[in-house]
Enzyme design. Structure first.
Site, mmCIF file in Angstrom:
data_model
loop_
_atom_site.group_PDB
_atom_site.id
_atom_site.type_symbol
_atom_site.label_atom_id
_atom_site.label_comp_id
_atom_site.label_asym_id
_atom_site.label_seq_id
_atom_site.Cartn_x
_atom_site.Cartn_y
_atom_site.Cartn_z
ATOM 1 N N ASP A 109 -1.481 -30.591 4.471
ATOM 2 C CA ASP A 109 -1.164 -29.857 5.742
ATOM 3 C C ASP A 109 -1.900 -28.446 5.946
ATOM 4 O O ASP A 109 -2.305 -28.178 6.935
ATOM 5 C CB ASP A 109 0.506 -29.615 5.948
ATOM 6 C CG ASP A 109 0.580 -29.817 7.245
ATOM 7 O OD1 ASP A 109 0.149 -30.633 8.109
ATOM 8 O OD2 ASP A 109 1.533 -29.121 7.914
ATOM 9 N N GLU B 157 1.953 -18.658 9.434
ATOM 10 C CA GLU B 157 2.068 -20.192 8.873
ATOM 11 C C GLU B 157 0.989 -20.190 7.754
ATOM 12 O O GLU B 157 1.390 -20.660 6.644
ATOM 13 C CB GLU B 157 1.705 -21.027 10.076
ATOM 14 C CG GLU B 157 2.185 -22.520 9.558
ATOM 15 C CD GLU B 157 2.150 -23.606 10.581
ATOM 16 O OE1 GLU B 157 2.721 -23.172 11.766
ATOM 17 O OE2 GLU B 157 1.555 -24.715 10.656
ATOM 18 N N GLU C 69 2.446 -30.342 18.166
ATOM 19 C CA GLU C 69 3.672 -29.679 18.016
ATOM 20 C C GLU C 69 5.022 -30.247 18.083
ATOM 21 O O GLU C 69 5.843 -30.112 17.133
ATOM 22 C CB GLU C 69 3.808 -28.276 18.639
ATOM 23 C CG GLU C 69 2.395 -27.427 18.702
ATOM 24 C CD GLU C 69 2.212 -26.601 17.674
ATOM 25 O OE1 GLU C 69 2.401 -27.138 16.636
ATOM 26 O OE2 GLU C 69 1.891 -25.569 17.857
ATOM 27 N N GLU D 296 -0.060 -38.769 13.435
ATOM 28 C CA GLU D 296 0.983 -38.080 12.838
ATOM 29 C C GLU D 296 1.555 -39.131 11.664
ATOM 30 O O GLU D 296 1.955 -38.692 10.509
ATOM 31 C CB GLU D 296 2.013 -37.640 13.723
ATOM 32 C CG GLU D 296 1.479 -36.501 14.505
ATOM 33 C CD GLU D 296 1.427 -35.002 13.572
ATOM 34 O OE1 GLU D 296 1.891 -35.090 12.431
ATOM 35 O OE2 GLU D 296 0.605 -34.240 14.022
HETATM 36 C C1 LIG Z 1 -0.231 -32.936 10.607
HETATM 37 C C2 LIG Z 1 0.591 -31.833 11.649
HETATM 38 N N1 LIG Z 1 0.737 -31.868 12.645
HETATM 39 C C3 LIG Z 1 1.549 -30.793 13.376
HETATM 40 C C4 LIG Z 1 1.696 -29.662 12.577
HETATM 41 C C5 LIG Z 1 2.376 -28.551 13.412
HETATM 42 N N2 LIG Z 1 1.507 -27.592 13.807
HETATM 43 C C6 LIG Z 1 1.383 -26.532 13.502
HETATM 44 O O1 LIG Z 1 1.558 -26.319 12.190
HETATM 45 C C7 LIG Z 1 1.241 -29.579 11.408
HETATM 46 N N3 LIG Z 1 1.339 -28.426 10.900
HETATM 47 N N4 LIG Z 1 0.625 -30.759 10.772
#
Ligand SMILES: Cc1ncc(CNC=O)c(N)n1
Length: 224
Positions: free
Chosen positions: A50, A91, A143, A213
């Site tokens: 991530d 973040e 998001e 996702e």
């Molecule tokens: C794979 C994925 N999808 C969405 C997010 C959320 N957006 C920013 O952080 C994230 N961190 N990772």
């Protein structure tokens, strides 16, 4: 009482693709965080992957920001996206401290196939050929999946391990939820005026984000 939201295209599409949406927001990995059975090596795999994803997400959001400034005609769009970009700054710092907490050395993490494919998708979304309404739909979906997933880990009755609540709070907090709702209303407003072609593309992009996702969570199981 919360302001009643008008039902728009996004909710219609979510109903249509409900099982995919549930697969993206209630993946075994997320459920295992919530019930406390999570395997820490899975968590570390997710963390490293991530971190790499978010580094690729920054230019995508920067591109959304530029388009919000130039194309939206509504001044508040820029403010919403700028807020999102600002929180990505925090973040990245959070990821770094979490990396040292869990001894995950990001400099040696290699992006897995699902991650590379997701990042390639983000790059394609940065093309000027893609309409603002389509980009906003993708942005919202990316998001919202994290918001819904991590909020679930904080809901009543959770057994989320204390050392993982930081991650859950990052995306599961109420401020992030409100921000997602703001992005959603921007997307909905754009979709109201979109052509039939753009609507079809936005629905397709929404589905593709959900698929990416799911594949992203799948990486936490290990292997390529
Ligand atoms: C794979 C994925 N999808 C969405 C997010 C959320 N957006 C920013 O952080 C994230 N961190 N990772």
């Amino acid at each position: 009482m919360e302001k009643p939201e008008k039902r728009g295209m996004i909710d219609t599409w979510l109903d249509k693709h409900r099982s995919l949406y549930t697969a993206a927001t209630r993946h075994d990995f997320v459920v295992s965080i919530r019930d406390g059975s999570v395997d820490l090596s899975s968590f570390k795999t997710w963390l490293g992957q991530d971190y790499l994803f978010v580094r690729g997400f920054v230019p995508f959001v920067a591109n959304v920001l530029i388009r919000a400034c130039k194309e939206s005609g509504v001044t508040s769009d820029m403010e919403v996206v700028l807020g999102g970009l600002a929180s990505l700054n925090d973040e990245i710092e959070w990821f770094k401290s979490e990396g040292s907490k869990w001894s995950v050395d990001f400099s040696t993490v290699v992006a897995q196939k699902a991650n590379q494919e997701y990042r390639r998708f983000l790059e394609a979304m940065m093309s000027s050929e893609v309409e603002y309404s389509v980009v906003m739909t993708a942005f919202w979906a990316i998001e919202a999946v994290y918001q819904e997933s991590f909020a679930h880990c904080l809901e009543e009755g959770n057994k989320t391990p204390a050392e993982l609540t930081g991650a859950c709070n990052r995306w599961g907090n109420d401020g992030f939820k409100q921000y997602c709702l703001s992005v959603k209303s921007i997307a909905e407003r754009c979709l109201e005026n979109a052509s039939g072609e753009a609507l079809a593309e936005a629905e397709d992009v929404l589905v593709r984000v959900l698929e990416h996702e799911v594949a992203f969570w799948e990486m936490s199981r290990g292997g390529q």
